[in-house]
Structure formats: structure tokens, C-alpha cells
Design a protein around this motif. Structure first.
Motif, PDB file in Angstrom:
ATOM      1  N   LYS A  49      47.079  25.594  62.474  1.00 27.91           N
ATOM      2  CA  LYS A  49      46.530  25.989  61.172  1.00 27.91           C
ATOM      3  C   LYS A  49      45.105  25.476  61.008  1.00 27.91           C
ATOM      4  N   THR A  50      44.877  24.250  61.415  1.00 28.93           N
ATOM      5  CA  THR A  50      43.535  23.669  61.302  1.00 28.93           C
ATOM      6  C   THR A  50      42.577  24.310  62.295  1.00 28.93           C
ATOM      7  N   SER A  53      41.558  27.650  60.911  1.00 33.95           N
ATOM      8  CA  SER A  53      40.629  27.461  59.802  1.00 33.95           C
ATOM      9  C   SER A  53      39.225  27.157  60.308  1.00 33.95           C
ATOM     10  N   ALA A  54      39.139  26.331  61.338  1.00 35.09           N
ATOM     11  CA  ALA A  54      37.835  25.980  61.901  1.00 35.09           C
ATOM     12  C   ALA A  54      37.146  27.204  62.487  1.00 35.09           C
ATOM     13  N   GLU A  56      37.668  30.331  61.813  1.00 37.46           N
ATOM     14  CA  GLU A  56      37.328  31.283  60.745  1.00 37.46           C
ATOM     15  C   GLU A  56      36.042  30.884  60.030  1.00 37.46           C
ATOM     16  N   GLN A  57      35.686  29.623  60.075  1.00 39.11           N
ATOM     17  CA  GLN A  57      34.423  29.196  59.475  1.00 39.11           C
ATOM     18  C   GLN A  57      33.266  29.233  60.468  1.00 39.11           C
ATOM     19  N   ILE A 181      35.942  19.382  59.030  1.00 41.80           N
ATOM     20  CA  ILE A 181      37.279  19.755  59.479  1.00 41.80           C
ATOM     21  C   ILE A 181      37.658  18.846  60.642  1.00 41.80           C
TER      22      ILE A 181
END
Length: 304
Positions: A49-50, A53-54, A56-57, A181
Motif C-alpha cells: 500500500k505504501t 502510494s509512493a 502514484e506521487q 513517505i
């Protein structure tokens, strides 16, 4: 010399299952290593999940022209440089699009300069040369999560408005706290206590593979599951390029090779030329006006 407390780091702990390596046979050691490595993929999956997220940024920043910068010392730094160096030949990425920085410079790639990891100012000096901006991403890599070189990179990146991502193989690390992150992979103790070139190195490489490959896919560097922007720098890659064209458009090798040569080695351009029966110049125009969208330009001409 000032000692530090490493007892809470899982990467420094001695596991209880493999305490007698010195008395094992070659076969026993090989099986033990392979068995211990089974934990890596599961550990990475728990942090997915992390990781997502990373990435996607990272992607929108790279779409704006931002750079992906890996910073680390020792094994961590070498893995970052390795991943960065693979991006130009695999995806035809610009040399400065994905950058690897290792404490101690290029000499440290071949010769251990482990003491460099304690030099925080050295990391800042290297990053200062890049003139970081908010479009850039800096990934600080340190299995321990406590390396001053990587932590300083996080602090400096954030001071410049860049996205700071910390990648460690311990939980609750200083590196993670100082990043925007924190990706923290817990693979458990190493087979050889403290040797983070083993499971931690494997986990780190897996995450870096995800970051760079997925970013390049989202940047349009991949069509289906083919590296259509590969640099044809040797016979193997030239052959792979011909095979890609054959598979995608269902043409013979001779046709594919001719198109590839006419396209000056560009698989992407060769595909558009063949699919639309146009010249190189026209293919380049079509790619430019569609933002290199092969799905649109090959519509109706794909094999499968």
C-alpha cells in the motif's frame, strides 16, 4: 569511536534458526539461504500500500519533467545506481531522468567506502549540484534506516520542496520519520547477522524495480508488455526489437527488420510506419500529435 545502539534493528539481530552456519555443508547452506529468502516477497507485499502510494506521487512529478534520484551508501547506494543505470537502455530514458548517487562516488561502486555513510554533508553537497525542485523525487535508501547520508538526503530534499521517500528494511526508522513517505520492509533477521546485502538487498531491489518500471510504464514507455523504447545497442537487443515488431503486428522478421532499419532503430516508430504504411517523417508527426499513443496509432493493426 562512538558506538551506537543497534539492538533494536531487525537487520542486526542474529536469528535463532541458523546459528551454526560454520558447521553446515555446502548443500545445507544453500538450502538454508534459499529458505530464508522466501520471506522477502511476503515482506514486500505487506508494504505494498505504501509502495503504491509512493509511485502514484512520483509519476505526476516525472510527467512534469521531474527527476527520480536514488541516494544511498554501501549496498543500498549500489542498488540505487544499478537501477538508475538500467533505465536509459531499457526505456530510452534521458540519462538525467533517473539518477543514482552513492556515498563516496563512483569509486564506491567497486571498492567499499563504508565510512562515507556517516558524512551527512557529503549527501547535501551531491544533491545541491542537482538544483532540486518540487517536481523531483529523492529516494533515500538505507537498510538500517539510520544512515546519516540517506537521512540528510531526506532533510535536504524536503527543504527544496522535492518529494522525499525513505526506503528501509526495519520498522519505525529515523529515515522513515524524516521522509514524506517511509517504505519500511521487515524481512526478519539476515541468515548472516547484519549482512544486509542478503534479504534486505533483495527486498530493496524488488522495490526499486517496482518504482522505476511502473513509473516508466505510466510515462508511456511500454506497449502491452514490450519495452518499445529499448535502445538497440547490441545484437541481442536488435533481435528482441525485431521479435517485438513481429509479435505485435504479426509480420515476418524480414519486414520487421527493414522497418526497424528505416526507423533508425526505433521500435515505436517502426510499428507506426508498418501499421499505417507511412514514412518515418509521417510516423514521427503522428507520434508527436498523439503524445506517442501507440494504442491509438496501432488500432486495428494489433496481433491479438
Amino acid at each position: 569511536m562512538t558506538l551506537v545502539d543497534l539492538t533494536q534493528l531487525v537487520t542486526e539481530q542474529a536469528g535463532t534458526k541458523y546459528q551454526n552456519l560454520h558447521s553446515m555443508s555446502v548443500a545445507e547452506l544453500a538450502h538454508a539461504m534459499n529458505e530464508n529468502d522466501q520471506a522477502v516477497a511476503d515482506a514486500v507485499n505487506r508494504e505494498m500500500k505504501t509502495i503504491v502510494s509512493a509511485i502514484e506521487q512520483i509519476v505526476p512529478r516525472m510527467k512534469m519533467g521531474g527527476r527520480l534520484v536514488y541516494v544511498g551508501a554501501g549496498t543500498s547506494g549500489r542498488l540505487g545506481v544499478l537501477d538508475a543505470s538500467e533505465c536509459p537502455p531499457t526505456f530510452n530514458a534521458k540519462p538525467d531522468q533517473v539518477i543514482g548517487i552513492i556515498a563516496g562516488g563512483d569509486t564506491a561502486l567497486r571498492t567499499s567506502i563504508e565510512g562515507a555513510e556517516d558524512d551527512a554533508e557529503l549527501a547535501i553537497a551531491e544533491l545541491t549540484k542537482l538544483d532540486l525542485s518540487a517536481a523531483d523525487t529523492v529516494v533515500g535508501i538505507a537498510a538500517s534506516g539510520r544512515t546519516p547520508y540517506a537521512i540528510a538526503a531526506m532533510d535536504y530534499a524536503r527543504s527544496r520542496g522535492a518529494l522525499a521517500i525513505g526506503l528501509a528494511c526495519n520498522k519505525g526508522t529515523e529515515l522513515g520519520r524524516r521522509a514524506d513517505i517511509g517504505i519500511e520492509i521487515d524481512c526478519g533477521p539476515e541468515l548472516l547477522a547484519g549482512s544486509t546485502r542478503m534479504k534486505s538487498g533483495t527486498a530493496t531491489k524488488m522495490v526499486l524495480n517496482m518504482i522505476s518500471t511502473i513509473a516508466m510504464v505510466r510515462l508511456g514507455k511500454v506497449y502491452k508488455n514490450f519495452m518499445v523504447d529499448v535502445q538497440n545497442s547490441n545484437i541481442k537487443l536488435q533481435t528482441r526489437s525485431v521479435n517485438m515488431i513481429c509479435t505485435i503486428l504479426d509480420v515476418d522478421a524480414s519486414t520487421a527488420l527493414t522497418a526497424l532499419n528505416d526507423a533508425k532503430g526505433s521500435v515505436r516508430k517502426a510499428l507506426v510506419m508498418l501499421a499505417n504504411d507511412v514514412s518515418l517523417e509521417r510516423a514521427e508527426e503522428m507520434l508527436a500529435t498523439t503524445s506517442n499513443d501507440l494504442t491509438y496509432l496501432l488500432n486495428g493493426h494489433q496481433n491479438g
